[in-house]
Scaffold this active site. Sequence first.
Site, short mmCIF file in Angstrom:
data_model
loop_
_atom_site.label_atom_id
_atom_site.label_comp_id
_atom_site.label_asym_id
_atom_site.label_seq_id
_atom_site.Cartn_x
_atom_site.Cartn_y
_atom_site.Cartn_z
N GLY A 40 -10.59 -16.37 -26.03
CA GLY A 40 -9.76 -15.24 -25.61
C GLY A 40 -8.79 -14.89 -26.72
O GLY A 40 -8.21 -15.76 -27.36
N GLY A 42 -6.28 -12.31 -26.40
CA GLY A 42 -5.18 -11.48 -25.95
C GLY A 42 -3.87 -12.01 -26.51
O GLY A 42 -3.87 -12.71 -27.53
N ALA A 44 -1.84 -14.38 -25.49
CA ALA A 44 -1.71 -15.83 -25.56
C ALA A 44 -2.70 -16.43 -26.55
O ALA A 44 -2.33 -17.20 -27.45
CB ALA A 44 -1.91 -16.44 -24.17
N GLY A 45 -3.99 -16.08 -26.41
CA GLY A 45 -5.01 -16.67 -27.26
C GLY A 45 -4.90 -16.21 -28.71
O GLY A 45 -4.99 -17.03 -29.63
N HIS A 266 0.22 -4.73 -7.22
CA HIS A 266 1.23 -3.92 -7.90
C HIS A 266 1.50 -2.65 -7.11
O HIS A 266 0.58 -1.95 -6.71
CB HIS A 266 0.73 -3.57 -9.30
CG HIS A 266 1.82 -3.09 -10.20
ND1 HIS A 266 2.47 -1.91 -10.00
CD2 HIS A 266 2.39 -3.66 -11.29
CE1 HIS A 266 3.40 -1.77 -10.95
NE2 HIS A 266 3.37 -2.81 -11.74
N SER A 284 3.26 2.38 -14.85
CA SER A 284 4.23 1.33 -15.12
C SER A 284 5.38 1.30 -14.11
O SER A 284 5.90 2.32 -13.70
CB SER A 284 4.83 1.52 -16.50
OG SER A 284 5.93 0.67 -16.65
N ARG A 330 7.87 -6.55 -6.99
CA ARG A 330 6.57 -5.95 -6.72
C ARG A 330 6.00 -6.28 -5.35
O ARG A 330 5.49 -5.40 -4.67
CB ARG A 330 5.58 -6.41 -7.79
CG ARG A 330 5.93 -5.83 -9.13
CD ARG A 330 5.02 -6.31 -10.23
NE ARG A 330 5.36 -5.59 -11.44
CZ ARG A 330 4.79 -5.82 -12.62
NH1 ARG A 330 3.86 -6.75 -12.74
NH2 ARG A 330 5.14 -5.12 -13.66
N HIS A 401 -3.47 -6.63 -9.20
CA HIS A 401 -3.00 -6.43 -10.57
C HIS A 401 -3.00 -7.69 -11.42
O HIS A 401 -3.39 -7.67 -12.58
CB HIS A 401 -1.59 -5.85 -10.50
CG HIS A 401 -0.94 -5.63 -11.83
ND1 HIS A 401 -1.52 -4.88 -12.81
CD2 HIS A 401 0.24 -6.07 -12.35
CE1 HIS A 401 -0.72 -4.85 -13.88
NE2 HIS A 401 0.34 -5.57 -13.63
N ARG A 435 5.14 -12.65 -9.83
CA ARG A 435 5.63 -12.45 -11.19
C ARG A 435 6.50 -11.20 -11.26
O ARG A 435 6.16 -10.18 -10.68
CB ARG A 435 4.46 -12.29 -12.16
CG ARG A 435 4.89 -12.00 -13.59
CD ARG A 435 3.74 -11.95 -14.54
NE ARG A 435 2.83 -10.83 -14.33
CZ ARG A 435 3.10 -9.57 -14.64
NH1 ARG A 435 4.25 -9.25 -15.17
NH2 ARG A 435 2.21 -8.63 -14.41
#
Lengths: 637, 249
Positions: A40, A42, A44-45, A266, A284, A330, A401, A435
Amino acid sequence: MILDSKVPSGPLEKKWSQFKADMKPVNPANKRKFKVLVVGTGLAGGAAAATLAELGYNVEAFTYHDSPRRAHSIAAQGGINAAKNYQNDGDSIWRLFYDTIKGGDFRSREANVYRLAEVSANIIDQSTAMGVPFAREYGGYLSNRSFGGALVSRTFYARGQTGQQLLLGVYAALSRQIEAKKVKMHNRKEMMDVVVVDGRAVGIVVRDLLTNKLESHYGDAVILATGGYASVFYLSTNALYCNVTASYRAYKRGAAFANPCYTQIHPTCIPQSGDHQSKLTLMSESLRNDGRIWVPKKAGDKRNPADIPEEERDYYLERMYPSYGNLSPRDISSRAAKRVCDEGRGVNATGKAVYLDFSDAINRLGQKVIADRYGNLFDMYENIIGVNPYKNPMMIYPAAHYAMGGLWVDYNLMSSIPGLFVLGEANFSDHGANRLGASALMQGLADGYFVIPNTINAYFGKGKPQTIPTDHPEFKKVEVEVQERITKLLNVNGKQSPTQLHKKLGAIMWEYVGMARNREGLKKAIGLIQELREEFWHDLKIVGPDSYLNPVIEKASRVADFMEFAEILAYDALMREESCGAHFREEYQTEEGEAKRNDKDYSYVAAWEFQGVGKEPILHKEDLKFEFVHLGERSYK
Amino acid sequence: MRINLHVWRQPNTEAKGHIQLYTLDDVSPDMSFLEMLDVLNEQLIQKGDDPVAFESDCREGICGTCGMVIDGIPHGKQSGATVCQLHMRKFKDGDDIYVEPYRHTVFPVIKDLFVDRSAYDRIIQAGGYVSANVGSAPDANANPIPKGIADLAMDAAQCIGCGACAAACPNGSAMLFVAAKVSHFNLLPQGQPEKATRARAMVKRMEDEGFGGCSNYYECEAACPKNISVRFIAKLNRDYLYAAFKEGV
């Protein structure tokens, strides 16, 4: 299975520095002898691959995309939180920590969340140094906006494309390491399984999506940064390729899966228009800074929004949650939207939408200011719906989401399989049961840039693991198993496409395991999922070549894993007899319809151990000890 | 709506391709163009035919994965939008629509509408970054940047790397892509130490990959789904010239 969180002892604010002081780093001259596989690319990866390569490790990175720049982190819009306190509004590491742990409804690990808040400021510094063009004020200093669940302004942003700009920063850093030959990049290769020898992760089996051939790769450590599983609902804000396969295959090899039922819905997405819909588009949350959410007071009021006078509108979030109003978190905003729509007050032809109205903000600030803040989002809305949102209120509705749940990891981000690390959305660690907005980018980059480069020492500091050659019988065995599963998919010869079956799964999940859940519904869902899985393996239809690029096989393989994973998600939701964060059980609510948490019985991480397909997994509990915060009622009134 | 789709079919890179006609009834104006292709593919699967291979991921115009030529224009006739954002309400009942992959020697067709755009990655690898290792950053507010400059850098940074600019260019040039990335960094103070080497290295890599040169057709700007301005090409040319003076030709 013993779940040891390995949280360092001592005061909360000293844990991370104490960890770093105590760790034994790998000698710089030896780092290149350690091979790290990163799956991955993204936030993080990609950040982990680039940063570990900068440190001198020998890194190989894998993505199923044609380029590492395409990872779904790119679609994050609104921003990234950091405790910089540039606004002088009283922000601090403690406040960001507390907001995050409260936002997660006290279902996350204190030490991990505190560390996240601690490194948040470094992320902004690092990204800025790499040239990420964050929004600025006229004086040249960085600008902030507000996000849900916080009373301070701490969100940094780059128009409505913050995820894109941060990911391009990561991609740039990664590209530099590829050019320097410190990272070997594997594009269009999908991880199909983890290989475990003597209880430690030693590598992966990947499928080349162009040739359909399998390959084995050895690594002294394997890092999964493979994102979340919201596509289990079929319609979600996730990209079309997003899937659970990498995490789920690791789970089948012995990694515990934690809190799968914590899935975020979301509140601000563009409503569904028809059966052809392939995904739902997020608008957003930052729009809620200036947009006001309302529905008509009367059920069934189908008048044009402009014809509904002010006194006949119900600005329900402002009414129910006066202090947070339109910026309520959310989960709370989503459920409130569902409630008013269930009362028959929803708008749109389907009755499944609420208004997000900018007319007050446009009158107050002028259209230009609003266009400057949200221009690309307004354009996107007009493109999809064909209505101008500067002139008419937007219509929004909740959609699946984000996955707070994920593979269980300890403080070092290592899963229950030694040598297998999990970063970003793919792990469970920081967001508890819900989150907060603008915290996913923060977590992905924290894990990749700052946490794993340190915590990998806890594993490597013991010395170089023994290299296992890829012709080892275990590698061969896993390759055969992966191939057999693909062959099995090809040989079903039924009538339904993978997409049709995925849609059916999504319908079950949304109906019974979606925004509101109850015991009967969840039990029913488990039965329905099992039946659908049978149907899948008897009626799947695959066409096209099996030795060259074939997106139908890719899709089928991912849906096959969702068919198994969905059941674990439902088991977790059934087991957790309380409402917390995004997990709402109808049996456990207050008189006002708010979530009713049960700290006495459920203040733990639920980590599930695989027992076989169709068998209930074994539940392991990691008790959450709150030494530093008081478990308060999560009120946004 | 009834739509006559003329789609380029090519089983692999070596095979000869051809245009195949498919007629779709009941196309909803609310569908996106790719959702319409999804419907076609589901029908092809039901018939046992190989579906049309095309790439797309985020379906909200930001990942840059999708890209195809519709009626001769990369991403189709709607300006400032990717093909995933193009909706069928922009077409009429009975329309004939021609769908082809990007035509470019540097972007070989893999299958149908799938092409290989890895050359763009290699251009970025040549210098599309600021060499700042993790850990070496000063406080983010230590260096104020005028809002105008930051906004202009952001205009350039919006590039999604979809390949439309090179596909639209009569010379097959990737100058808009290179200019956007070079400008993004070269406008910012953080990009100054590598300003000259970046411009030279990225242009050289672009040429080595086989892309043509720019002769100001501006087709790239018209095709760009992010409306990136050709003024950045002028900026790239200035930076390239500056590099020649600074480092010798």
